[in-house]
Each structure stands twice: as C-alpha cells, then as structure tokens.
Design an enzyme around this catalytic site. Structure first.
Site, mmCIF file in Angstrom:
data_model
loop_
_atom_site.group_PDB
_atom_site.id
_atom_site.type_symbol
_atom_site.label_atom_id
_atom_site.label_comp_id
_atom_site.label_asym_id
_atom_site.label_seq_id
_atom_site.Cartn_x
_atom_site.Cartn_y
_atom_site.Cartn_z
ATOM 1 N N CYS A 46 0.841 -1.213 0.000
ATOM 2 C CA CYS A 46 0.000 0.000 0.000
ATOM 3 C C CYS A 46 0.870 1.254 0.000
ATOM 4 O O CYS A 46 0.536 2.260 -0.629
ATOM 5 C CB CYS A 46 -0.904 0.031 1.220
ATOM 6 S SG CYS A 46 -2.043 -1.333 1.297
HETATM 7 C C1 BEZ Z 1 0.575 -4.655 1.804
HETATM 8 O O1 BEZ Z 1 0.024 -3.583 1.517
HETATM 9 O O2 BEZ Z 1 1.767 -4.806 1.694
HETATM 10 C C2 BEZ Z 1 -0.223 -5.819 2.276
HETATM 11 C C3 BEZ Z 1 -1.368 -5.628 3.033
HETATM 12 C C4 BEZ Z 1 -2.079 -6.725 3.487
HETATM 13 C C5 BEZ Z 1 -1.638 -8.006 3.163
HETATM 14 C C6 BEZ Z 1 -0.510 -8.183 2.375
HETATM 15 C C7 BEZ Z 1 0.202 -7.088 1.936
#
Ligand code: BEZ
Length: 212
Positions: A46
């Site tokens: 994110c």
């Molecule tokens: C991420 O944004 O890196 C992420 C968020 C939830 C699960 C896996 C990755």
C-alpha cells in the site's frame, strides 16, 4: 447492499478522511472519479501504491479524474502513515484517504472479501463517470500492487468510447488505431470516420483514433 455492477450508480457517502469530511458526490462534482481501497495503513505494498498514485496525480488531473483512496484505519493513523509515504516514496500524498474505521464505505462498495480477510479491504478500484455511473470495477488481492499505467489506459479508453462510436483493442494505448463499434455498418463508418476505415473482416473494422 447488493453487489455493485457496471452501470450501477456509485452509492454516495460522507466519511472522514485525511483532509477532513468528504461527501463523494460533492468531491467529484462534474469530474470523473477513481476510488481505490487499500487493506490497511503501514503496510508495504500500500505504501508503494499510494506513493505511485501521488506521482500520477497530474496525469489523472489532465483527464479530469479526481482520486480518492480508502483504508480501514483512522484519521490519526492515516496522517502518520502519509508522513512515511512521503518520506520513503519521495513524494507528497496529494489526494484524500478515507478513514473507514467503521467500514461503512467498505461494506457499501463490497470491498471486504471475507475469504481473503474478514477485517481488511481488498484492493478494489471503481472508476466513476461524471453521471456517477460505475464504468469499471477491479479487484486485486492484497499481495498484488496495482498498475497505475493500466488504470490511466482504461480511463483513456472509457473517455474515448464515451464520446465516439469505437472500442479499443487489446493492449491499446492512446493514439493507436481503434475498433469501429459493431453497431455501425461499414458504409456508415466510412462517413463518420473521415480518417479512413480498414475492413479486416466485416465485423472487424479499424480506424485511426478520432481524437488525434
Ligand atoms: C501490503 O500492503 O503490503 C499488504 C497488506 C495486506 C496483506 C498483504 C500485503
């Protein structure tokens, strides 16, 4: 709330965000919109997505598209996370992030997929036209960051096909040849598309991008 489908009206909502309270319809006004959800604050993928999206804002602005992100954490958390994003992505987050702590918007837009995770949103994307109809829905898993070049490419196609009787072929990019809409006869197409029509098959007619 029934599952949203293409052509449905994007449901309106008022929610807290990183820049204060936002009403979706007031925020969008007469513009196109892109609403995209993120699983949670302080997560790695994110962080890269929001940094990338910030760097793409000029390109969305040029297409008259307002950007709106969403994550299920609160405003204070968003504000701290934005500092990190700005630092590590060397950018400035330049669009609001909805703080959907009560998951009101996530539920309204069906952004929580319990078999993926009961508490976090997946990576949903909604492209909303000026008449508030939903023109595109995408769902990515949390483990796959989105491609913002592709989102711009789809917007280019949506905006072109909204005003011209054409469709865009596989891997199309702005400026390349487009497909004449199947609803138009080749005879009529030759009158409408003054740059020329190439009939490859009676059902496959190509013409230069009418906007270039
Ligand atoms: C991420 O944004 O890196 C992420 C968020 C939830 C699960 C896996 C990755």
């Amino acid at each position: 709330m029934a599952t949203l489908r293409l052509g449905d009206t994007a449901p309106n909502f008022t929610a807290e965000s990183s820049v204060g309270q936002i009403n979706l319809y007031d925020y969008l006004g007469e513009s196109w919109g892109i609403l995209f959800s993120h699983p949670a604050d302080f997560t790695p993928v994110c962080t890269t997505e929001l940094g990338t999206a910030s760097k793409f804002k000029e390109k969305f602005d040029a297409r008259n598209v307002k950007m709106l992100a969403l994550s299920v954490d609160g405003v204070a958390s968003h504000k701290e996370w934005i500092k990190d994003i700005n630092q590590v992505q060397e950018t400035t987050v330049n669009f609001p992030i909805i703080a959907d702590e009560d998951k009101k918007v996530s539920k309204l837009y069906d952004m929580i997929h319990p078999k993926a995770d009961n508490n976090l949103t997946v990576r949903s994307v909604f492209i909303i036209a000026p008449d508030k109809s939903i023109k595109l829905l995408l769902t990515y898993p949390a483990s796959t960051g989105r491609n913002f070049h592709e989102l711009l490419r789809v917007i280019d196609s949506l905006q072109l096909t909204a005003y011209h009787k054409v469709a865009t072929p596989a891997n199309w990019k702005q400026g390349q040849k487009v497909v004449v809409s199947p609803s138009i006869s080749t005879e009529d197409a030759k009158i409408i598309f003054t740059k020329g029509v190439e009939e490859i098959k009676p059902y496959l007619r190509m013409t230069p991008d009418p906007t270039t």
